[in-house]
Scaffold this motif. Structure first.
Motif, PDB file in Angstrom:
ATOM      1  N   UNK A 198       0.842  -1.194   0.000  1.00 27.30           N
ATOM      2  CA  UNK A 198       0.000   0.000   0.000  1.00 27.30           C
ATOM      3  C   UNK A 198       0.881   1.248   0.000  1.00 27.30           C
ATOM      4  N   UNK A 200       3.903   1.516  -1.115  1.00 23.26           N
ATOM      5  CA  UNK A 200       4.561   1.700  -2.409  1.00 23.26           C
ATOM      6  C   UNK A 200       3.606   2.360  -3.402  1.00 23.26           C
ATOM      7  N   UNK A 201       2.353   1.913  -3.386  1.00 22.67           N
ATOM      8  CA  UNK A 201       1.372   2.522  -4.296  1.00 22.67           C
ATOM      9  C   UNK A 201       1.193   4.007  -3.963  1.00 22.67           C
ATOM     10  N   UNK A 202       1.076   4.301  -2.678  1.00 21.58           N
ATOM     11  CA  UNK A 202       0.923   5.711  -2.272  1.00 21.58           C
ATOM     12  C   UNK A 202       2.120   6.535  -2.760  1.00 21.58           C
ATOM     13  N   UNK A 203       3.309   5.973  -2.611  1.00 24.41           N
ATOM     14  CA  UNK A 203       4.509   6.665  -3.094  1.00 24.41           C
ATOM     15  C   UNK A 203       4.432   6.896  -4.604  1.00 24.41           C
ATOM     16  N   UNK A 204       4.043   5.835  -5.339  1.00 24.20           N
ATOM     17  CA  UNK A 204       4.018   5.943  -6.805  1.00 24.20           C
ATOM     18  C   UNK A 204       2.962   6.938  -7.265  1.00 24.20           C
ATOM     19  N   UNK A 205       1.927   7.105  -6.466  1.00 25.17           N
ATOM     20  CA  UNK A 205       0.888   8.081  -6.815  1.00 25.17           C
ATOM     21  C   UNK A 205       1.371   9.495  -6.497  1.00 25.17           C
ATOM     22  N   UNK A 207       2.645  10.428  -3.106  1.00 27.41           N
ATOM     23  CA  UNK A 207       2.554  10.806  -1.686  1.00 27.41           C
ATOM     24  C   UNK A 207       3.943  11.066  -1.124  1.00 27.41           C
TER      25      UNK A 207
END
Ligand SMILES: Nc1ncnc2c1ncn2[C@@H]1O[C@H](COP(=O)(O)OP(=O)(O)O)[C@@H](O)[C@H]1O
Ligand SMILES: [Mg+2]
Lengths: 294, 253
Positions: A198, A200-205, A207
């Motif tokens: 989760x 990592x996804x937030x980072x890629x978006x 964040x």
């Protein structure tokens, strides 16, 4: 901030996160009881320091008749009031002596014609210091069989004991705070590991670490506050119970253990402090852990 | 400060980029290309050719083993960690495996990029509702991804990728789990972004789709990249979706 209301992270499923509120509840409970003990002791030692340490008791063997007893008391009191450094010397009425002995000798002490000791309550000034050995000898010369009870030496020992207990309570508070912080740090680390995907996804978006940290911090605050509130709710009846039983046991030596609004304010601040500590620890842990990633 | 380079205004520029996973063989070799603003490319190649890997390099999920990658004129290898979020916010990604957050509703998943960007909640609601309606998921906005079909999840993923109006949109097989009619409809979203001047790269192996739209294609084979021009006049009609993105007023006033 909106992230205070909404969490992008799944609810803790790892064991350490589930047990955190209980741990905080227990820690807050311990802290409040320790803090209450600390406050009560502080008040007690302050009272001893100022009140009882400057007093002593003179006691004499009773004579055969009431007139002789009155004579003895008057003679000794005269010697005392003539001594520099004595602020006040007052014979303790026989009825009061009986009352003091009642817990040990039973109610019959009032009616029975027992030879009760003669007591004189003495209050000392700070200056000049009274030579108790000298005073004892002068009294004995006037009324043979007179003894001087110095409260000071054993009260000083009591005060230093109380101070040691106070230090212990303070150390316990520190330890409790440390354990709470360490638990939050471990729970946060576990949360970071479990939610790696989760995050990592937030980072890629897009964040920032601070966004993710604020999510963990908000949750840690909420969790710790819930636990802390529970601890407070459990501590309150404990304090009432201690106060209730202490009021029945003591009478005399121990002052009444009662807490005013200021004290209750301090107790209520403990869960809030625990929640703040959890917030800061979680935030710091996340920022540090993520900052080490590439 | 970001380090500016001489990429000549390219949104993406690769220079002799090579990538290997661990100690394995080089999956990509000597990749050099530039994508100009407003361009639209399909990325094709057999399965396992390295399409996803190339996209990962572009959305900063992987660092190249060698070579230089610059995004929006910034050398990514020299950008400090604290500058990556700002770059990533200019990129929308449709991940091949969607990577939706399973504990969030479709609505919250799509809203994520806006919330991360600090957009006001009333604006978030307006844009998310509009986009969910477009991808046909208005009735599923409260559903969580595990309860949705693959096609529905894919549409949520696409909505999340385009919601913030990214300057660069990278989609990894975005039409893999939907029927052709829905595929065309979803592609219109990308066309609409394209019309707004955004740069698009779509990895796909749906030949029909590639031919239908006629955009140039980047082909990967044996670790190497070749760009083939598309049709001069793409067959796609005027897009029938009109989307406004939060931030448009500031960026394109
Ligand atoms: N995380 C990884 N670790 C090791 N090898 C990988 C990894 N991801 C992809 N590969 C390998 O790299 C090659 C390219 O994969 P990928 O980019 O996913 O291809 P495509 O998207 O074109 O199907 C494949 O041979 C694949 O096995
Ligand atoms: Mg792939």
């Amino acid at each position: 901030m909106m992230s205070w209301r909404r969490f992008d992270l799944p609810n803790d499923r790892e064991d350490i996160g589930r047990f955190l509120p209980w741990l905080v509840a227990f820690m807050v409970y311990l802290s409040i009881v320790a803090l209450a003990g600390l406050l009560a002791l502080e008040r007690m030692t302050a009272r001893w320091d100022h009140g009882v340490v400057g007093t002593l008791t003179v006691h004499m063997a009773p004579a055969a008749t009431a007139e002789q007893n009155a004579r003895r008391l008057k003679d000794a009191t005269d010697v005392l009031t003539a001594t520099p450094g004595v602020a006040r010397a007052e014979p303790v009425p026989a009825a009061r002596v009986a009352e003091l002995l009642e817990p040990w000798l039973g109610p019959s002490v009032r009616d029975a014609d027992l030879p009760l000791p003669l007591l004189i309550d003495v209050e000392l000034r700070d200056e000049p210091e009274v030579d108790l050995g000298q005073l004892g000898r002068s009294l004995d010369a006037v009324v043979p069989g007179t003894a001087v009870d110095d409260h000071r030496s054993w009260l000083r020992r009591l005060v230093s004991l109380a101070r040691a207990v106070e230090a212990l309570a303070a150390a316990m508070l520190g330890l409790v705070a440390l354990v709470t912080v360490v638990a939050v740090v471990f729970a946060t680390r576990a949360g970071l590991a479990v939610n790696r995907d989760v995050i990592e996804v937030l980072h890629l978006i897009g964040a920032h670490d601070a966004y993710i940290a604020s999510q963990f911090a908000a949750r840690a605050f909420k969790t710790a506050f819930k636990g802390g509130l529970l601890g407070f709710l459990l501590a309150a009846p404990t304090l009432f119970a201690i106060g209730f039983f202490a009021a029945r046991i003591e009478e005399g030596l121990l002052p009444r253990i009662e807490f005013g609004p200021v004290h209750w304010g301090m107790f209520a601040a403990v869960p809030l402090l625990a929640a703040m500590a959890a917030l800061v620890s979680a935030r710091t842990t996340v920022l540090r852990t993520l900052g080490r990633m590439v | 400060m970001a380090v500016q380079d001489d990429s000549g205004g390219a949104v993406v520029r690769f220079e002799n980029v090579g990538l290997r996973y661990g100690l394995g063989p080089e999956v990509l070799r000597d990749i050099s290309f530039s994508l100009m603003p407003g361009s639209f490319h399909f990325l094709t190649g057999p399965s396992g050719a390295g399409k996803s890997t190339l996209l990962k390099l572009m959305y900063l999920a992987l660092r190249p083993t060698r070579g230089l990658i610059s995004l929006f004129g910034n050398d990514t290898s020299r950008a400090p960690r604290s500058e990556l979020p700002q770059m990533r916010r200019r990129i929308g990604v449709v991940f091949q495996e969607f990577r939706l957050l399973d504990h969030l509703t479709a609505y919250d998943n799509v809203a994520l990029p806006l919330r991360i960007g600090g957009v006001r909640e009333d604006q978030v609601k307006k844009h998310v509702m509009e986009l969910l309606a477009w991808v046909g998921l208005k009735d599923h906005m409260d559903a969580r991804p595990p309860t949705m079909s693959g096609g529905q999840q894919q549409r949520v993923a696409i909505a999340r990728a385009v919601i913030a109006g990214p300057e660069l949109l990278l989609a990894d097989e975005p039409a893999g789990n939907v029927d052709d009619r829905m595929a065309v409809r979803l592609l219109r979203l990308f066309e609409e972004l394209h019309r707004l001047g955004r740069t698009i790269v779509i990895a796909t192996h749906n030949e029909a789709l590639v031919r239908r739209l006629g955009h140039p294609r980047m082909c990967i084979e044996d670790g190497r990249l070749e760009i083939r021009p598309g049709l001069a006049d793409p067959a796609a009609g005027a897009p029938s979706v009109r989307l406004a993105f939060p931030g448009d007023s500031e960026e394109f006033a």
